[in-house]
Design an enzyme around this catalytic site. Structure first.
Site, PDB file in Angstrom:
ATOM      1  N   TYR A   1     -11.704  18.120  65.031  1.00  0.00           N
ATOM      2  CA  TYR A   1     -10.992  17.447  66.127  1.00  0.00           C
ATOM      3  C   TYR A   1      -9.635  18.115  66.160  1.00  0.00           C
ATOM      4  O   TYR A   1      -8.821  18.629  65.240  1.00  0.00           O
ATOM      5  CB  TYR A   1     -10.678  15.798  66.004  1.00  0.00           C
ATOM      6  CG  TYR A   1     -10.299  15.546  64.834  1.00  0.00           C
ATOM      7  CD1 TYR A   1     -11.120  15.240  63.495  1.00  0.00           C
ATOM      8  CD2 TYR A   1      -8.804  15.030  64.545  1.00  0.00           C
ATOM      9  CE1 TYR A   1     -10.754  14.686  62.415  1.00  0.00           C
ATOM     10  CE2 TYR A   1      -8.640  14.499  63.197  1.00  0.00           C
ATOM     11  CZ  TYR A   1      -9.410  14.357  62.140  1.00  0.00           C
ATOM     12  OH  TYR A   1      -9.081  14.069  61.001  1.00  0.00           O
ATOM     13  N   PRO A   2      -9.067  18.196  67.434  1.00  0.00           N
ATOM     14  CA  PRO A   2      -7.658  18.747  67.489  1.00  0.00           C
ATOM     15  C   PRO A   2      -6.503  17.501  67.355  1.00  0.00           C
ATOM     16  O   PRO A   2      -7.207  16.528  67.518  1.00  0.00           O
ATOM     17  CB  PRO A   2      -7.643  19.256  68.937  1.00  0.00           C
ATOM     18  CG  PRO A   2      -8.694  18.539  69.779  1.00  0.00           C
ATOM     19  CD  PRO A   2      -9.703  18.007  68.543  1.00  0.00           C
ATOM     20  N   MET A   3      -5.406  17.817  66.885  1.00  0.00           N
ATOM     21  CA  MET A   3      -4.342  16.727  67.106  1.00  0.00           C
ATOM     22  C   MET A   3      -2.962  17.608  67.260  1.00  0.00           C
ATOM     23  O   MET A   3      -2.620  18.765  67.096  1.00  0.00           O
ATOM     24  CB  MET A   3      -4.372  16.173  65.560  1.00  0.00           C
ATOM     25  CG  MET A   3      -4.093  16.900  64.441  1.00  0.00           C
ATOM     26  SD  MET A   3      -3.923  15.945  62.896  1.00  0.00           S
ATOM     27  CE  MET A   3      -2.569  14.946  63.441  1.00  0.00           C
ATOM     28  N   ASP A   4      -1.976  16.445  67.613  1.00  0.00           N
ATOM     29  CA  ASP A   4      -0.797  16.966  67.707  1.00  0.00           C
ATOM     30  C   ASP A   4      -0.009  15.873  66.814  1.00  0.00           C
ATOM     31  O   ASP A   4      -0.530  14.799  66.282  1.00  0.00           O
ATOM     32  CB  ASP A   4      -0.350  16.442  69.080  1.00  0.00           C
ATOM     33  CG  ASP A   4      -0.837  17.387  70.137  1.00  0.00           C
ATOM     34  OD1 ASP A   4      -0.885  18.532  69.789  1.00  0.00           O
ATOM     35  OD2 ASP A   4      -0.555  17.039  71.435  1.00  0.00           O
ATOM     36  N   LYS A   5       1.438  16.100  66.671  1.00  0.00           N
ATOM     37  CA  LYS A   5       2.241  15.105  65.975  1.00  0.00           C
ATOM     38  C   LYS A   5       3.191  14.919  67.160  1.00  0.00           C
ATOM     39  O   LYS A   5       3.908  15.683  67.744  1.00  0.00           O
ATOM     40  CB  LYS A   5       3.021  15.896  64.932  1.00  0.00           C
ATOM     41  CG  LYS A   5       1.927  15.882  63.554  1.00  0.00           C
ATOM     42  CD  LYS A   5       2.685  15.848  62.543  1.00  0.00           C
ATOM     43  CE  LYS A   5       1.717  15.885  61.146  1.00  0.00           C
ATOM     44  NZ  LYS A   5       2.187  16.336  60.069  1.00  0.00           N
TER      45      LYS A   5
ATOM     46  N   GLN B   1     -11.039  19.946  53.452  1.00  0.00           N
ATOM     47  CA  GLN B   1     -10.273  20.316  54.905  1.00  0.00           C
ATOM     48  C   GLN B   1      -9.774  21.707  55.165  1.00  0.00           C
ATOM     49  O   GLN B   1      -9.537  22.372  54.217  1.00  0.00           O
ATOM     50  CB  GLN B   1      -9.234  19.190  55.073  1.00  0.00           C
ATOM     51  CG  GLN B   1      -7.765  19.632  54.501  1.00  0.00           C
ATOM     52  CD  GLN B   1      -7.575  19.814  52.933  1.00  0.00           C
ATOM     53  OE1 GLN B   1      -8.677  19.795  52.418  1.00  0.00           O
ATOM     54  NE2 GLN B   1      -6.430  19.864  52.553  1.00  0.00           N
TER      55      GLN B   1
ATOM     56  N   SER C   1      -0.004   9.797  60.114  1.00  0.00           N
ATOM     57  CA  SER C   1      -0.890   9.660  61.182  1.00  0.00           C
ATOM     58  C   SER C   1      -0.611   8.200  61.886  1.00  0.00           C
ATOM     59  O   SER C   1      -0.840   8.438  63.303  1.00  0.00           O
ATOM     60  CB  SER C   1      -2.287   9.385  60.440  1.00  0.00           C
ATOM     61  OG  SER C   1      -2.710  10.836  59.864  1.00  0.00           O
TER      62      SER C   1
ATOM     63  N   ARG D   1      -7.139  29.497  50.178  1.00  0.00           N
ATOM     64  CA  ARG D   1      -7.122  28.681  51.130  1.00  0.00           C
ATOM     65  C   ARG D   1      -6.745  29.364  52.509  1.00  0.00           C
ATOM     66  O   ARG D   1      -7.143  28.744  53.596  1.00  0.00           O
ATOM     67  CB  ARG D   1      -6.039  27.560  50.628  1.00  0.00           C
ATOM     68  CG  ARG D   1      -6.357  26.640  49.568  1.00  0.00           C
ATOM     69  CD  ARG D   1      -5.410  25.663  49.405  1.00  0.00           C
ATOM     70  NE  ARG D   1      -5.555  24.678  50.572  1.00  0.00           N
ATOM     71  CZ  ARG D   1      -4.539  23.937  50.905  1.00  0.00           C
ATOM     72  NH1 ARG D   1      -3.509  23.738  50.100  1.00  0.00           N
ATOM     73  NH2 ARG D   1      -4.567  23.214  52.064  1.00  0.00           N
TER      74      ARG D   1
ATOM     75  N   HIS E   1       0.592  11.677  52.398  1.00  0.00           N
ATOM     76  CA  HIS E   1      -0.747  12.368  53.185  1.00  0.00           C
ATOM     77  C   HIS E   1      -1.494  13.072  52.454  1.00  0.00           C
ATOM     78  O   HIS E   1      -2.598  13.114  52.255  1.00  0.00           O
ATOM     79  CB  HIS E   1      -0.379  13.172  54.446  1.00  0.00           C
ATOM     80  CG  HIS E   1      -1.331  14.009  54.927  1.00  0.00           C
ATOM     81  ND1 HIS E   1      -2.158  13.665  55.821  1.00  0.00           N
ATOM     82  CD2 HIS E   1      -1.771  15.428  54.773  1.00  0.00           C
ATOM     83  CE1 HIS E   1      -3.200  14.337  56.189  1.00  0.00           C
ATOM     84  NE2 HIS E   1      -3.065  15.554  55.407  1.00  0.00           N
TER      85      HIS E   1
END
Ligand code: VOV
EC number: 1.3.98.5
Length: 249
Positions: free
Chosen positions: A145-149, A185, A223, A131, A172
């Site tokens: 896509y980019p993401m934040d928490k 993913q 999410s 992995r 999740h």
């Protein structure tokens, strides 16, 4: 202070999005186009050799919509190698006909939320290694896509106790696992590297599975409450054997 998640970090990753300057491309002769594509093919041949030697991986997808025409995704053991590939592409003739539209720099990341109590060195575990140093699937479709928490008011992921984060991530993971065999993913961490905290790259043969997975996750607390998302890019595999069709004008 909350306990920081510990990450395992694998290959460095560059997502490079380009738009074609079709009018300029159309203005040159077919012969010149062929020479330029031959140069690009020889670059891809090198990347394929690196992939066969398990010293990196890459993916080339055409992008649907106006955000870009195609995406190069490159994985390599060092940031220097990523930079060399980027620079070699920029110096190639094909790059003269492309307009950079977006890029994302990150590193393949696994967090320890799901890790058990084991004494072994995770970097020696074959499953973990596959992995961290993945050969990217040649799936029909990609979604990036980019993401934040989120870190606002009471909804601050980074102030949650480790145990709470662990249980949210478990839920999740369960949703994710129900897409086994349909969506793969690759999560890349980009804190300190780029404008968002993670890059999410999904691969699937059936493009609709991206929508189903991302939608289902929107209702999952991690999410729903904490996820913030950048622009989405979706595309179709661009096999080397189909490059001439893609570039044909
Ligand atoms: C295809 C399915 C799938 C599966 C099986 C899966 C599983 C898991 C597991 C088990 C773990 C935790 C351990 C690890 O492996 O790191 C993660 C971790 C992560 N994920 Fe995930 N995820 C998926 C898919 C998946 C998607 C579609 C998204 C985007 C979210 C959305 O709403 O659009 C995502 C995001 C993330 C992120 C940002 C992290 C890191 C979070 C952190 O705070 O560190 N992920 N993920």
């Amino acid at each position: 202070m909350s306990e920081a998640a510990v990450t395992l970090d694998g290959w460095y990753c560059l997502h490079d999005f380009r738009t074609m300057n079709w009018p300029a491309w159309k203005a040159i002769s077919t012969e010149e186009q062929e020479q330029i594509l031959a140069e690009f093919h020889s670059m891809i041949d090198k990347w394929e050799q690196t992939e066969a030697d398990e010293l990196g991986s890459h993916a080339i997808y055409s992008i649907v919509g106006q955000k870009a025409d195609f995406m190069l995704m490159i994985l390599r053991p060092t940031m220097e190698e990523l930079n060399e590939i980027e620079s070699a592409f920029n110096k190639s003739r094909l790059a003269e006909f492309t307009i950079p539209t977006y890029s994302y720099v990150s590193v393949v990341e696994l967090s320890n939320y799901m890790a058990g109590e084991s004494e072994e060195d995770p970097y020696q575990n074959p499953h973990v290694r596959s992995r961290l140093y993945p050969t990217l699937p040649k799936a029909n479709h990609v979604c990036f896509y980019p993401m934040d928490k989120r870190r606002t008011g009471v909804d601050n992921w980074y102030m949650l106790p480790m145990e709470d984060r662990r249980s949210l991530m478990r839920s999740h993971g369960l949703i994710g696992r129900s897409y086994a065999g349909k969506v793969k993913q690759v999560i890349t961490g980009s804190v300190g590297f780029d404008d968002w905290e993670w890059g999410v790259t999904l691969f699937a043969d059936d493009v609709l599975q991206f929508k189903k997975l991302v939608y289902e996750m929107r209702f999952d607390e991690v999410s729903a409450r904490y996820g913030e998302f950048g622009s989405f890019y979706v595309g179709n595999i661009l096999k080397p054997s189909h490059l001439s069709r893609f570039f044909h004008v």
